[in-house]
Enzyme design. Structure first.
Site, PDB file in Angstrom:
ATOM      1  N   GLY A  26      27.815  47.833  38.383  1.00 52.81           N
ATOM      2  CA  GLY A  26      26.670  47.022  38.503  1.00 52.81           C
ATOM      3  C   GLY A  26      26.680  46.228  39.775  1.00 52.81           C
ATOM      4  CG  ASN A  27      23.637  43.387  40.541  1.00 45.80           C
ATOM      5  OD1 ASN A  27      23.277  44.369  41.202  1.00 45.80           O
ATOM      6  ND2 ASN A  27      23.072  42.418  39.875  1.00 45.80           N
ATOM      7  CD  GLU A  83      26.570  40.755  26.757  1.00 46.96           C
ATOM      8  OE1 GLU A  83      25.583  40.869  27.164  1.00 46.96           O
ATOM      9  OE2 GLU A  83      27.566  39.910  27.329  1.00 46.96           O
ATOM     10  CG  HIS A 107      33.473  35.132  33.157  1.00 43.94           C
ATOM     11  ND1 HIS A 107      33.912  33.734  33.419  1.00 43.94           N
ATOM     12  CD2 HIS A 107      32.908  35.013  32.057  1.00 43.94           C
ATOM     13  CE1 HIS A 107      33.404  33.069  32.261  1.00 43.94           C
ATOM     14  NE2 HIS A 107      32.634  33.852  31.528  1.00 43.94           N
ATOM     15  N   GLY A 133      26.908  39.672  43.455  1.00 39.56           N
ATOM     16  CA  GLY A 133      27.549  41.098  44.331  1.00 39.56           C
ATOM     17  C   GLY A 133      26.892  41.125  45.436  1.00 39.56           C
ATOM     18  CG  ASP A 190      31.559  30.659  34.693  1.00 38.23           C
ATOM     19  OD1 ASP A 190      31.224  30.578  36.020  1.00 38.23           O
ATOM     20  OD2 ASP A 190      30.848  31.314  33.925  1.00 38.23           O
ATOM     21  CD  GLU A 194      27.876  30.749  33.017  1.00 33.87           C
ATOM     22  OE1 GLU A 194      28.185  31.758  33.827  1.00 33.87           O
ATOM     23  OE2 GLU A 194      27.923  30.671  31.749  1.00 33.87           O
TER      24      GLU A 194
END
Length: 327
Positions: A26-27, A83, A107, A133, A190, A194
């Site tokens: 992904g990114n 997840e 993470h 990213g 983190d 958020e």
């Protein structure tokens, strides 16, 4: 003050002869994979057959099923959403781990909350770029890099610190600076950021400010510009030079009003709520709640997305943002 590591603290030779499997293109996965490869690291990609796998092939990577990539690699870097990590790890990654391998993350959620419990004979490390990213890739291509956090949770080889520094260098992090942390500190701070200001607090503040002005009779378009559009201008100033720098760049009226009224918004009760949220994170309550939400099909999250997508501020903003498009 935290110690900052730079290029001369890391040696890419540590990675010679090693293969890094990027799990998820992904990114973040694509940016880190491309940067590592451009730094001379042997990188393969483990992915399901989806558009990201096709993109990885177009970018010149050898793409294979996740289990095959994990079995082939010396360093397995998991870059799929939090997840999904446990299920993929249990089924596809853990069976292929061997003594001396390294399990890598960007993470710490699944390690901190013991969703993933690696065997004792592998290193468990983290390189966490402090940017999306697209920024990780762009800054690298520009000859610089994105600052990173690094952590060693398990040092089975006795060389995990050297390896994680080399990996941080490979993604460009040591060009800008790398700070050492722990999986626990990275994860808890983190999640707190958020929830309290970056995503949760900021959006609720914007919505409440917008509603206050509109309910008082002001035009929604004017309210949107004042409480949402201009927020980026202020945040950019804060990022550029800090809070006090920002005050020097706004009007004296804005400074006086902000300094005298801000604490009426972020009150003692607000600060207590922040401490309560941090406690929920540290005591695993949020993680347990999020895991249950995922097990139940993320129904609450889907409902909130649907409801908020219908808000007036979203409809007004969609129209106003067209004013700023150049093509």
């Amino acid at each position: 003050m935290a110690k900052v590591y730079y290029d001369d603290h890391a040696d890419l030779a540590v990675l010679e002869g090693k293969t890094v499997a990027i799990i998820g293109y992904g990114n973040q996965g694509s940016a880190q994979a491309l940067n590592m490869r451009d730094s001379g690291v042997n990188v393969i990609v483990g992915s399901i057959e989806d558009p990201s796998a096709e993109q990885a092939r177009k970018d010149g990577f050898e793409v294979m099923p996740i289990a095959e990539a994990a079995n082939k690699a010396d360093i397995v870097h998991i870059l799929i959403p939090d997840e999904y990590q446990k299920a993929v790890y249990d089924k596809e990654i853990e069976p292929g781990l061997e003594e001396g391998n390294a399990l890598m993350f960007s993470h710490g959620f699944n390690i901190r909350f013991k969703r993933i419990v690696p065997p004792g004979n592998v290193d468990v490390i983290m390189v966490a770029p402090k940017g999306p990213g697209i920024l990780v890739r762009k800054t690298y291509e520009d000859g610089f890099g994105t600052p990173c956090l690094i952590a060693v949770e398990q040092n089975a080889s006795g060389k995990a610190k050297d390896v994680v520094l080399a990996l941080a260098k490979a993604v460009g992090g040591t060009r800008a600076g790398v700070i050492e942390t722990t999986f626990t500190e990275e994860t808890e701070t983190d999640l707190f950021g958020e929830q309290v200001d970056l995503c949760g607090g900021a959006t609720e503040l914007i919505k409440a400010s917008f509603d206050t002005l509109v309910e008082a009779g002001y035009q929604p378009e004017i309210a949107y510009f004042e409480v949402l559009h201009e927020l980026k201008l202020i945040v950019d100033l804060v990022q550029e030079g800090g809070l006090e720098y920002m005050w020097t760049k706004v009007s004296n009226t804005a400074e006086y009003g902000g300094r005298t009224r801000g604490r009426r918004i972020i009150t003692v009760e607000s600060r207590k709520a922040m401490k309560d949220i941090l406690a929920e994170i540290r005591e695993d309550k949020f993680a347990e709640e999020w895991i249950r939400e995922c097990q139940n099909g993320q129904n609450n999250l889907k409902k909130m997305r649907e409801e908020d997508g219908k808000l007036q501020i979203e409809k007004v903003g969609a129209e106003l943002r067209k004013m700023f498009k150049t093509s």
